[in-house]
Design an enzyme around this catalytic site. Structure first.
Site, PDB file in Angstrom:
ATOM      1  CB  ALA A  34      56.967  73.195  67.977  1.00  0.00           C
ATOM      2  NE  ARG A  74      70.525  86.471  92.514  1.00  0.00           N
ATOM      3  CZ  ARG A  74      71.345  85.488  92.200  1.00  0.00           C
ATOM      4  NH1 ARG A  74      71.254  84.337  92.808  1.00  0.00           N
ATOM      5  NH2 ARG A  74      72.271  85.649  91.277  1.00  0.00           N
ATOM      6  CE  LYS A  98      78.041  75.385  82.926  1.00  0.00           C
ATOM      7  NZ  LYS A  98      77.480  76.447  82.099  1.00  0.00           N
ATOM      8  CD  GLU A 149      72.598  69.903  72.461  1.00  0.00           C
ATOM      9  OE1 GLU A 149      72.020  68.905  72.015  1.00  0.00           O
ATOM     10  OE2 GLU A 149      73.834  69.939  72.638  1.00  0.00           O
ATOM     11  N   GLY A 190      77.860  75.113  74.893  1.00  0.00           N
ATOM     12  CA  GLY A 190      77.001  76.225  74.466  1.00  0.00           C
ATOM     13  C   GLY A 190      76.141  75.899  73.257  1.00  0.00           C
ATOM     14  CG  ASP A 200      82.122  75.698  82.721  1.00  0.00           C
ATOM     15  OD1 ASP A 200      80.927  75.731  83.067  1.00  0.00           O
ATOM     16  OD2 ASP A 200      82.489  75.764  81.535  1.00  0.00           O
ATOM     17  CE  LYS A 229      80.416  74.301  79.842  1.00  0.00           C
ATOM     18  NZ  LYS A 229      81.175  75.449  79.333  1.00  0.00           N
ATOM     19  N   GLY A 243      78.049  82.496  75.946  1.00  0.00           N
ATOM     20  CA  GLY A 243      77.350  83.721  75.554  1.00  0.00           C
ATOM     21  C   GLY A 243      75.857  83.468  75.458  1.00  0.00           C
TER      22      GLY A 243
HETATM   23  N1  HSE Z   1      81.509  80.045  81.320  1.00  0.00           N
HETATM   24  C1  HSE Z   1      81.308  79.091  80.290  1.00  0.00           C
HETATM   25  C2  HSE Z   1      82.423  79.205  79.299  1.00  0.00           C
HETATM   26  C3  HSE Z   1      80.042  79.307  79.518  1.00  0.00           C
HETATM   27  O1  HSE Z   1      83.227  80.119  79.387  1.00  0.00           O
HETATM   28  O2  HSE Z   1      82.501  78.374  78.428  1.00  0.00           O
HETATM   29  C4  HSE Z   1      78.907  78.557  80.065  1.00  0.00           C
HETATM   30  O3  HSE Z   1      79.170  77.199  80.110  1.00  0.00           O
END
Ligand code: HSE
Length: 433
Positions: free
Chosen positions: A34, A46, A107, A131, A136, A203, A207, A304
């Site tokens: 960098a 939390r 996202k 990103e 992922g 989800d 994305k 992950g």
């Molecule tokens: N829960 C998402 C997935 C991972 O299973 O792809 C994070 O975006």
């Protein structure tokens, strides 16, 4: 060497802990790459006492993430809390208002508030790097926003949810039921806190909305995505797909059509010989169709801690280097308002599974309703009497259509249901050839 970049991290779940692990283990190498060290100075989560398997004693603790953003030492904020509203939004707005760049994996928040947040960032001379928010560990945001700027992109499609791909892969390979496979995905840390986001397709939709905006130079339009999840996909559908030369994948597809930008997420029959069909387990894949480069398919781990933290660290190092790109690749003012292509105009082939009363004339009624709408059938398969016949005397009938429109299919299926020959809800799955 230049002065260290001081960062604050809010959210210490799987991804947050992995990010800290990478930044500390590779501290010297990242500093070299960098051109300046990257120092974590503040953290927020939390629960302070929870054991996350990483040493946190050296960092200033904040219960309130907004206070972390306001810490005068913090120059860059990493938001890994998640959630489209509430604390995550307040934190990002606070950081941007102070002119501090934000790195986020969120996202849901960007799909809902991307245009407003990008405008705020721009007004304050800073940016949002995300990103980690799509696919992922696959560097697809950078590919679309930077590497492919010399192209006109016509279509982005892919497997964007590791949990769904993992569930469908295991259901197919081991004949396990949906609930068992969901539990396994959750145990492995792939699923979102609320699995509805994964299994009902939201989800993937979030994305897709981000990829679509980058691909087409449009404002993020999360509400425009047509969404169906995988919870209604049955073992019989997976078996039929295999018999007919397909695999079922939850695909996100964004494409330019004559009607506008079509964005859709749904279970899809993909040919077993296609690249996407070979992507199994938690792996994600994104196919980008562009001119003049052609088609590029990126494949890699989509969920992950390690994979997502890899993307987070890539963004942090980019910003440490001074590589600041407009959030959605161009100034907010230059982003077009997308024209939404209505799903009813979608054109393609369809797999239809009907639970049909096993009596003379039932098949003729189905064929008639299809023919009345000009829908041409590529194949019809009836799964005989035997074990497949239900107690009420119904048998599965599978239809594969040639290309037609969503509207005609919905009309035909509704008409068949009204004819009283069905015993149970029809299953309709789109086919991508
Ligand atoms: N829960 C998402 C997935 C991972 O299973 O792809 C994070 O975006």
């Amino acid at each position: 060497m230049a002065q260290a970049l001081k960062i604050g991290i809010a959210g210490l779940g799987t991804v947050g802990a992995s990010t800290i692990r990478i930044l500390t283990a590779a501290h010297n190498e990242l500093a070299e790459r960098a051109g300046r060290p990257i120092e974590i100075v503040a953290i927020s989560a939390r629960s302070k006492g929870k054991d996350r398997g990483v040493e946190l004693g050296a960092y200033r603790w904040y219960d309130d993430p907004v206070a972390l953003a306001a810490d005068p030492d913090v120059e860059l904020v990493v938001e890994l809390m998640g959630g489209a509203e509430g604390s995550a939004k307040a934190l990002i707005e606070a950081a941007l208002s102070l002119g501090k760049p934000v790195v986020t994996a969120n996202k849901a928040l960007l799909a809902a508030h991307g245009p407003a947040l990008a405008t705020l960032a721009e007004q304050k001379g800073t940016t949002i790097a995300f990103e980690a928010a799509a696919a992922g560990g696959i560097p697809v945001i950078k590919a679309l926003r930077e590497a492919l700027v010399g192209n006109k992109i016509s279509r982005v499609s892919g497997i964007l949810n590791g949990t769904c791909n993992y569930i469908l892969s295991r259901m197919e390979a081991e004949g396990l039921d949906f609930a068992q496979c969901l539990k396994a995905a959750q145990d492995l840390g792939y699923a979102e806190a609320d699995p509805t986001f994964d299994i009902e397709g939201y989800d993937t939709a979030h994305k897709l909305a981000l990829l679509s905006a980058l691909a087409f130079g449009t404002e993020v339009d999360g509400d425009a995505v047509y969404v169906e999840g995988i919870s209604n996909v049955t073992p019989l559908d997976l078996e039929m797909a295999e018999e007919l030369g397909f695999r079922i994948k939850l695909l996100g597809v964004a494409e330019r059509t004559a009607q506008g930008v079509e964005q859709r997420v749904h279970p899809t029959f993909v040919s077993r010989s296609s690249q996407l069909a070979s992507v199994m387990g938690v792996t994600n894949a994104v196919a980008i169709e562009a001119e003049p480069v052609g088609t590029i398919t990126l494949v890699g781990p989509g969920a992950g801690g390690g994979a997502t933290a890899s993307a987070v660290v890539g963004d942090i190092v980019d910003l440490a280097r001074g590589n600041q790109v407009a959030t959605f690749g161009r100034p907010s003012q230059a982003l077009e308002k997308p024209v939404r292509a209505p799903m009813q105009r979608h054109e393609g082939g369809y797999y239809i599974r009907l639970q049909v009363m096993d009596r003379p004339g039932a098949a003729a009624i189905i064929a008639t309703r299809m023919a009345e709408r000009g829908i041409s059938l590529e194949s019809i398969l009836q799964k005989g009497r035997g074990a497949r016949r239900s107690e009420s005397g119904a048998v599965p009938v599978i239809l594969i259509t040639y290309a037609t429109t969503e509207l005609l299919i919905r009309n035909a299926v509704a008409a068949i249901a009204e004819d009283g020959v069905l015993d149970g809800p029809p299953q309709v799955i789109r086919i991508e050839r």
